[in-house]
Design a protein around this motif. Structure first.
Motif, PDB file in Angstrom:
ATOM      1  N   ALA A  48      45.268  33.592  49.566  1.00 35.48           N
ATOM      2  CA  ALA A  48      45.536  33.100  48.519  1.00 35.48           C
ATOM      3  C   ALA A  48      44.777  33.232  47.210  1.00 35.48           C
ATOM      4  O   ALA A  48      45.571  32.985  46.100  1.00 35.48           O
ATOM      5  CB  ALA A  48      45.511  31.299  48.588  1.00 35.48           C
ATOM      6  N   PHE A  49      43.011  33.525  47.485  1.00 43.19           N
ATOM      7  CA  PHE A  49      42.883  34.555  47.074  1.00 43.19           C
ATOM      8  C   PHE A  49      43.272  35.787  46.170  1.00 43.19           C
ATOM      9  O   PHE A  49      43.198  36.047  44.799  1.00 43.19           O
ATOM     10  CB  PHE A  49      41.016  34.919  47.558  1.00 43.19           C
ATOM     11  N   LEU A  50      43.816  36.968  47.351  1.00 44.08           N
ATOM     12  CA  LEU A  50      44.538  37.906  46.603  1.00 44.08           C
ATOM     13  C   LEU A  50      45.580  37.795  45.918  1.00 44.08           C
ATOM     14  O   LEU A  50      45.912  38.302  44.800  1.00 44.08           O
ATOM     15  CB  LEU A  50      44.601  38.722  48.071  1.00 44.08           C
ATOM     16  N   VAL A  51      46.967  36.573  46.126  1.00 44.08           N
ATOM     17  CA  VAL A  51      47.474  36.364  45.525  1.00 44.08           C
ATOM     18  C   VAL A  51      47.397  36.229  43.841  1.00 44.08           C
ATOM     19  O   VAL A  51      48.047  36.234  42.646  1.00 44.08           O
ATOM     20  CB  VAL A  51      47.905  35.070  45.628  1.00 44.08           C
ATOM     21  N   ARG A  52      46.369  35.491  43.760  1.00 46.82           N
ATOM     22  CA  ARG A  52      45.805  34.663  42.360  1.00 46.82           C
ATOM     23  C   ARG A  52      45.205  36.427  41.476  1.00 46.82           C
ATOM     24  O   ARG A  52      45.465  36.306  40.224  1.00 46.82           O
ATOM     25  CB  ARG A  52      45.031  34.317  42.268  1.00 46.82           C
ATOM     26  N   ALA A  53      44.569  37.385  42.275  1.00 43.85           N
ATOM     27  CA  ALA A  53      44.060  38.590  41.534  1.00 43.85           C
ATOM     28  C   ALA A  53      45.053  39.049  40.813  1.00 43.85           C
ATOM     29  O   ALA A  53      45.387  39.922  40.263  1.00 43.85           O
ATOM     30  CB  ALA A  53      43.239  39.074  42.266  1.00 43.85           C
TER      31      ALA A  53
ATOM     32  N   ARG B  18      53.495  45.152  37.753  1.00 48.38           N
ATOM     33  CA  ARG B  18      51.863  45.298  37.073  1.00 48.38           C
ATOM     34  C   ARG B  18      51.249  46.280  37.781  1.00 48.38           C
ATOM     35  O   ARG B  18      50.283  46.445  36.923  1.00 48.38           O
ATOM     36  CB  ARG B  18      51.528  43.894  38.144  1.00 48.38           C
ATOM     37  N   VAL B  19      51.472  47.133  38.580  1.00 48.49           N
ATOM     38  CA  VAL B  19      50.808  48.321  39.190  1.00 48.49           C
ATOM     39  C   VAL B  19      51.799  49.438  37.977  1.00 48.49           C
ATOM     40  O   VAL B  19      50.905  50.156  36.961  1.00 48.49           O
ATOM     41  CB  VAL B  19      51.571  48.819  40.131  1.00 48.49           C
TER      42      VAL B  19
ATOM     43  N   ILE C 142      45.692  46.979  42.338  1.00 52.43           N
ATOM     44  CA  ILE C 142      46.828  46.187  42.016  1.00 52.43           C
ATOM     45  C   ILE C 142      47.407  45.419  43.704  1.00 52.43           C
ATOM     46  O   ILE C 142      48.276  45.344  44.371  1.00 52.43           O
ATOM     47  CB  ILE C 142      47.240  45.869  41.239  1.00 52.43           C
ATOM     48  N   ALA C 143      47.875  47.194  43.420  1.00 52.41           N
ATOM     49  CA  ALA C 143      49.040  47.789  44.325  1.00 52.41           C
ATOM     50  C   ALA C 143      48.346  47.391  46.439  1.00 52.41           C
ATOM     51  O   ALA C 143      49.250  46.588  46.789  1.00 52.41           O
ATOM     52  CB  ALA C 143      49.004  49.669  44.626  1.00 52.41           C
ATOM     53  N   TYR C 144      47.714  47.466  46.109  1.00 49.91           N
ATOM     54  CA  TYR C 144      46.866  47.729  48.011  1.00 49.91           C
ATOM     55  C   TYR C 144      46.399  46.270  48.239  1.00 49.91           C
ATOM     56  O   TYR C 144      46.550  45.462  49.131  1.00 49.91           O
ATOM     57  CB  TYR C 144      45.222  48.354  47.486  1.00 49.91           C
ATOM     58  N   ARG C 145      46.211  45.751  47.544  1.00 55.55           N
ATOM     59  CA  ARG C 145      45.635  43.947  47.272  1.00 55.55           C
ATOM     60  C   ARG C 145      46.868  43.398  47.488  1.00 55.55           C
ATOM     61  O   ARG C 145      47.025  42.172  47.874  1.00 55.55           O
ATOM     62  CB  ARG C 145      45.341  42.946  46.392  1.00 55.55           C
TER      63      ARG C 145
END
Length: 760
Positions: free
Chosen positions: A36-41, A129-130, A145-148
């Motif tokens: 969920a943290f990564l989703v927000r980022a 976004r990437v 962004i791609a890796y997260r």
């Protein structure tokens, strides 16, 4: 012949064991929290220009519509299998265990679907976004962004897999391994369907787009004038994101299932708890690996931070597993033929799995990276035409399959040497060790299609300068390599899990024979006719499954080619941008064809073991599984590495080498890439869940096969009828599949004429 293992008397969880499983449950929930943290980022990043957003929205809608239709189709299969699992007997427990197994089948299927859906949904939002980050910020923010986005998928994979296994152990205790058979089967069956369906969709669109767009019309890969571009981008998500995520989830779940079953057999309750502890350590290591993958200024290329994250995750896993092995496992064992203490066994087996993951990563990278000689040789062969491109790619795949098989076989052999009397448990723990890096592995895989889609959106929008375009091209090339690497690791995982499941199958046979007061006899005799036939049929099913998948792509791609050519012919304004292509028509073709083609390979995977088991007996079924595992290993690596090499060879030529875009060498590599597309993204990856589905089916039907084969309840006529019905269904499905053609409307002659009409 495998030695029969003793059943531990201490198979119920103690108070300390329960606490450990509860901690594992908390770690699983923490993995979902980190996701969920990564989703927000990811979602906080800019989405770029209005044109970029419009294109991304079309991809999102197409991917979402496809998955919804696919899930509705698969829900029918899920209900049928749920009822069959209620009817099949269990080796341990009563109706409560049967119901638990059937319910956890649905949970496993739902979790597999959730991992695929979440991975696809975020990927379709991360790609734009990437592209925007490459336009405004450059390489590092676009990479991050791609890796997260991949990290979200990775953490859902490990979180849900660990959650399901821990819940089953807490709720069912001693009968949890039997219940988890349903959980693993649900994940594996759905993953196979998603892998096949998504693979057919994505490669039909990709092949069609390349053949008509690049080769015939002479326009770039993601040119908005090509009606197949949106379908191609949708396919990247439903195939590589949703399909691969579900595949790795079921690998994770099935490996845990096998480890818990064998752990109970050899070491009782602590043998079931330890694999969960190893998996929980993998969650922690994956978080560290994902955070360590940020690109730095000193990194030479995009693979450097990815490799750093992977190796960091492997080292953290190894250190924590060493501590867990000497605290969770007992120092001595009641098994007289155990070559080492359980503590040393646990550590060395997991170490073997981690080393195998690293070795596969390095080997696959060598055969698929653009900077290495094999791919450069394939690209250079384009100077002499498409035939030599195809030949060089095939030879590369065949050679690499041998080395990968030797690595995997070596790991299995080392696990057997370590384990002694608990050899199969050591193999299962090696699989768990390999998957301690699962979160990072899934991140690496999803990184590929997200980068590919970002490049497509940028090219279609035209809102990117030369530097931004170069950034996305570099990311896409890295993504091709990471996808190939993760396919190699997934194959290794499938083999270890299938080998461990084979041991579980043998344990099921022993239990069922004991209940029937019967002996094994010569059922596992290696020189018997039934054994030889079983091995041959097992290998043949892998070939037939691969052929069906590639044939399905060929038929669907033919329809896409027909549609795109027709649009170029009937809408001449497309080429000068005065008319807009009908993207939805191609998306619809790919959706309908991929869902229609699901049934045949699915029925083959489920019913072939049924036909062999009931028709030839449990010994022949064991031989069948051996043939399928051996052949599946070689075939999957061959298909994946050939396809990956062809794809990156094409990228090299498009980057300006050997004549560059528009040259004859470019056309040759495009043809090689279109041959490789169904190899690496449809048939090859689908073999992973195939061999695990077949092993799980064998595990589930083992008690019924034995009950109808020995003792007072032996019933040869019933067995024969079941086998014949299974064979007839398979034959009927294959015949129906082969009668399909690439004809789209009109008389066959008219359609064939249209298929040969080139674009202006």
């Amino acid at each position: 012949m495998l030695e029969s293992a003793p059943q531990s008397a201490e198979s119920a969880l103690s108070g300390g064991d329960t606490v450990l499983v509860a901690i594992v449950l908390v770690v699983a929930l923490a993995a979902l929290g980190f996701a969920a943290f990564l989703v927000r980022a990811v979602l906080a990043a800019d989405q770029g220009t209005t044109t970029m957003r419009d294109i991304a929205r079309a991809v999102q809608e197409g991917a979402g519509a496809y998955l919804q239709r696919q899930f509705r189709t698969l829900a029918i299969f899920a209900v049928i299998v749920f009822l069959l699992l209620l009817a099949l007997p269990v080796s341990e427990g009563g109706w409560g265990t049967r119901l638990g197994r059937a319910l956890f089948f649905l949970i496993g299927a739902a979790f597999s679907a959730t991992v695929g859906f979440v991975g696809m949904t975020l990927a379709t939002r991360a790609n734009v976004r990437v592209a925007a980050a490459a336009r405004s910020g450059g390489y590092r923010p676009a990479f991050r962004i791609a890796y997260r986005a991949g990290g979200v998928c990775g953490m859902f994979t490990v979180g849900l897999g660990l959650l399901g296994a821990a819940l089953a152990l807490l709720l069912f205790d001693e009968t949890a391994p039997t219940v988890l058979e349903g959980f693993g089967f649900g994940g594996a069956l759905l993953a196979m369907f998603m892998r096949v369906g998504g693979g057919i969709f994505t490669k039909a669109a990709d092949v069609g787009a390349d053949l008509v767009g690049k080769v015939e019309a002479g326009i770039p890969e993601d040119d908005p004038r090509n009606a197949a571009t949106i379908a191609d981008n949708v396919g990247d998500n439903v195939g590589d994101c949703a399909g691969m995520a579900a595949d790795l989830f079921e690998s994770y779940a099935v490996t845990l299932v096998a480890a818990l079953i064998l752990g109970q057999v050899f070491f009782g309750a602590v043998g079931m708890v330890f694999p969960l502890v190893v998996a929980a350590i993998g969650v922690i290591a994956s978080v560290v690996g994902i955070l360590a993958s940020n690109p730095g200024k000193a990194d030479r290329n995009g693979l450097a931070p990815i490799n750093r994250g992977f190796f960091t995750s492997a080292v953290v896993s190894l250190l924590l597993v060493a501590a867990a092995s000497f605290t969770v496992l007992p120092s001595v064992s009641e098994l007289q033929n155990l070559s080492v203490s359980p503590q040393v066994l646990g550590f060395l087996a997991v170490l073997a799995g981690i080393v195998l993951a690293v070795a596969i990563q390095l080997l696959t990278g060598y055969f698929t990276e653009t900077s290495r000689r094999p791919v450069r040789d394939v690209a250079r062969s384009s100077l002499t035409g498409p035939a030599t491109v195809v030949l060089s790619g095939i030879s590369l795949g065949l050679e690499s399959a041998v080395y990968a098989a030797l690595l995997i076989g070596g790991a299995v052999y080392v696990a057997f040497l370590i384990g002694g009397g608990a050899a199969l448990y050591a193999v299962a723990l090696a699989g768990c060790g390999l998957l301690t890096t699962a979160g990072v592995i899934v991140s690496m895989d999803t990184f590929g299609p997200v980068s590919d889609n970002a490049q497509g959106i940028a090219e279609m929008s035209g809102d990117l300068d030369e530097e931004g375009a170069r950034t996305l091209t570099d990311l896409d090339a890295v993504g091709n390599t990471t996808k190939a690497i993760t396919k190699g690791i997934a194959i290794a995982t499938a083999v270890l899990a299938a080998t461990a499941l084979f041991g579980s199958y043998r344990a099921q046979i022993d239990t069922a024979l004991a209940k029937a007061n019967a002996t094994l006899g010569d059922a596992f005799n290696l020189v018997s006719a039934k054994t030889v036939v079983g091995v041959i049929v097992g290998a043949a099913v892998v070939f037939l499954f691969s052929g069906l998948a590639i044939s399905a792509v060929s038929r669907a791609a033919g329809r896409v080619v027909f549609e795109v050519r027709e649009q170029f012919r009937t809408r001449p304004g497309i080429m000068d941008f005065s008319e807009r292509p009908d993207y939805g028509a191609v998306v619809d073709i790919c959706t309908k064809d991929s869902l229609r083609e699901l049934a045949t390979p699915g029925l083959l995977a489920v019913l072939a073991p049924v036909a062999v088991g009931f028709g030839l007996g449990y010994g022949a079924l064991a031989a069948y599984l051996i043939g399928a595992i051996a052949c599946g290993t070689l075939m999957a690596v061959f298909l994946a590495n050939s396809g990956g090499a062809w794809d990156n060879a094409k990228k090299m030529v498009e980057d300006g080498q050997f004549g560059g875009k528009g040259s004859e060498a470019h056309a040759a590599t495009v043809i090689g890439d279109t041959v490789g597309d169904p190899f690496k993204d449809t048939a090859g990856p689908a073999i992973n869940p195939l061999i695990k589905v077949m092993n799980l089916v064998a595990l589930l039907i083992a008690p019924a096969v034995v009950a109808l084969s020995v003792g007072d309840d032996a019933n040869t006529p019933v067995r024969t009828v079941i086998a014949l019905v299974a064979v007839l269904i398979i034959v009927g499905a294959v015949v129906v599949s082969k009668r399909r053609s690439v004809v789209v409307g009109g008389a066959p002659s008219e359609s064939q004429e249209a298929l040969t009409t080139t674009a202006p």
